[in-house]
Design a protein around this motif. Structure first.
Motif, short mmCIF file in Angstrom:
data_model
loop_
_atom_site.label_atom_id
_atom_site.label_comp_id
_atom_site.label_asym_id
_atom_site.label_seq_id
_atom_site.Cartn_x
_atom_site.Cartn_y
_atom_site.Cartn_z
N LYS A 41 0.81 -1.22 0.00
CA LYS A 41 0.00 0.00 0.00
C LYS A 41 0.85 1.27 0.00
CE LYS A 41 -4.05 -2.17 2.09
NZ LYS A 41 -5.10 -2.11 3.13
N TYR A 43 1.42 3.41 -2.25
CA TYR A 43 0.89 3.74 -3.56
C TYR A 43 1.65 4.88 -4.26
CZ TYR A 43 -3.08 0.76 -2.33
OH TYR A 43 -3.87 -0.30 -1.98
N TYR A 67 -3.72 -3.50 -9.65
CA TYR A 67 -3.08 -2.57 -8.72
C TYR A 67 -3.27 -1.13 -9.19
CZ TYR A 67 -0.71 -6.04 -5.79
OH TYR A 67 -0.42 -7.04 -4.89
N ARG A 70 -6.49 0.31 -7.84
CA ARG A 70 -6.40 0.67 -6.42
C ARG A 70 -5.64 1.98 -6.24
NH1 ARG A 70 -4.57 -5.06 -3.61
NH2 ARG A 70 -5.96 -6.43 -4.82
N ASP A 74 -7.07 5.56 -4.84
CA ASP A 74 -6.45 6.18 -3.68
C ASP A 74 -6.09 7.63 -3.99
OD1 ASP A 74 -5.01 5.95 -0.97
OD2 ASP A 74 -3.38 6.59 -2.30
#
Length: 457
Positions: A41, A43, A67, A70, A74
């Motif tokens: 995470k 990111y 990914y 995600r 975010d």
């Protein structure tokens, strides 16, 4: 010369192979770094590497897009209003790239719903364009359209467009029916899955961690679907009041009176909004009942006839409803209502017959026994020749009242008090002794047609 050409081509191919192998190694190296950061995470660190993979290695792995989604979501959650549209458009592009490069590993319907939702959430395009994106996803893959949020958004946009004069009210009702049905379908799936796991749990079998997670997911989703159904109803709001519904359905009735689905929806909506006093409701209910007789349609027509004072017609429909009804409790309620109609008219024999039918369907319906008890007691003066025989009728009334309390504990207090009151009106010990009637059987005539045994002293 020929040999030199062969050697040259071999060298080119060899070099090309080396370059391809090098490219694959570079993609693998970048992917390894990107996926490691994304999995943790981290990111911000993963973002530039994912973007590089999308540009230079678009077919390397579907994981890039998983990914990538995600990461971009975010970034959207942290972006300023000025930045959101650009990031949202990039997210939409990523969905399309995944569908292009990995069609076998991508659900096209779900992608279209995701694109539509991202378009709406971030204010991309006009309201009409946003609606068309959802509408396209719905029409091309209704079975995949299970997101509660997207179902609400789809319907909400329809209502907004109708408010702006771009859609008809009928369009709103049509979509309401489809969306609401879909929400209930998804609820049923969740409820069925949850019931199976609960049954397994209650039988003593240990659930796996995956199954425990599924229970939580089912319960959460059921809550979400229930809230969305409430929100959809609220969004429909006053558009579904009688002032709008009656002219809308009146306009189309002649053309659609042979359309069972249309009649079913019209009947349900008019009934739900208490638009039952208008003649249109009668016409719709009767047309529906002729095409597709059901317990509900028959019962609805019975209520209408009863409210209009036509008891004979009401009883005809109620009897149809009872015959068509498969649910025992519902059947008992219908027979109880029929019995009540006869009781009000003083036709106690018919009333008793239907109260007994109600009890056959639902033996625990103690209030039916209480009604019979009441009718028996009210007939005491008419169902005996002598004073003793007339008063003896109260023993039978007391028996029925006591039986009501035994089969239905919820009314036991009332039933026992009623039974005691009727026993108090029946012949007492002195009366029995004076008439020398102890232990004898008295046949009760008139509509009652039963007998009662005098207590022994």
């Amino acid at each position: 010369m020929k040999t030199k050409l062969i050697l040259f081509l071999s060298g080119v191919l060899f070099s090309s192979g080396l370059l391809h192998a090098q490219a694959n190694q570079d993609c693998a190296r970048t992917a390894s770094l990107a996926y490691t950061d994304a999995k943790a995470k981290n990111y911000d660190a993963a973002y530039p590497k994912i973007q590089q993979l999308r540009e230079e290695c678009p077919t390397y792995s579907v994981v890039t897009y998983q990914y990538g989604e995600r990461i971009l979501k975010d970034r959207l959650s942290k972006a300023s209003e000025a930045e959101k549209k650009e990031i949202a458009q990039d997210l939409i592009n990523l969905y399309r790239e995944r569908l292009e490069h990995f069609p076998a590993k991508t659900d096209e319907g779900e992608v279209k719903i995701d694109i539509a939702q991202a378009t709406y959430d971030n204010g991309l395009g006009t309201k009409q364009e946003q609606f068309e994106a959802f509408d396209k996803a719905w029409n091309e893959g209704r079975e995949n359209f299970s997101s509660a949020k997207s179902l609400y958004t789809y319907f909400s946009l329809m209502v907004d467009l109708q408010d702006e004069g771009q859609k008809d009210l009928q369009d709103v009702f049509d979509l309401y029916d489809e969306v609401y049905t879909k929400l209930e379908e998804e609820e049923n799936k969740m409820a069925e899955g949850l019931a199976n796991l609960i049954e397994k749990q209650e039988s003593g079998d240990e659930l796996s961690s995956k199954e425990e997670s599924r229970i939580n997911a089912y319960e959460t989703n059921l809550g979400v679907y229930n809230k969305v159904k409430t929100s959809v109803d609220a969004k429909l709001g006053q558009r579904a009041d009688c002032d709008n519904l009656i002219p809308l359905y009146r306009k189309d009735f002649e053309q659609r009176k042979d359309d069972v689905e249309w009649l079913r929806n019209a009947n349900a909506r008019l009934s739900m909004k208490d638009c039952t006093e208008d003649p249109l409701f009668v016409e719709v209910s009767e047309a529906l009942h002729q095409l597709e007789p059901s317990a509900n349609s028959a019962y609805s027509l019975g209520q209408l006839a009863e409210s209009q004072g036509d008891r004979a017609k009401a009883l005809e429909y109620y009897n149809q409803a009872a015959e068509l009804q498969d649910d025992a409790s519902a059947k008992a309620r219908i027979y109880y209502r029929i019995a009540g109609n006869y009781k009000e008219r003083g036709q106690f024999g018919q009333a008793k017959n239907y109260y007994n039918r109600a009890l056959q369907a639902r033996p625990s319906m103690g209030r039916a026994y209480l009604q019979i008890s009441n009718m028996v007691a009210n007939s005491a003066n008419n169902c005996g020749e002598t004073t003793f025989e007339k008063r003896a009728v109260y023993w039978l009334a007391a028996e029925y009242a006591a039986r009501a309390g035994r089969v239905d504990p919820s009314i036991s207090s009332t039933a026992n008090e009623t039974a005691a009151a009727y026993r108090g009106r029946a012949p007492q010990r002195a009366d029995i002794f004076q008439e020398d009637m102890q232990g004898q059987t008295i046949n009760i005539r008139c509509w009652i047609g039963e007998s009662v045994r005098v207590p022994n002293l």
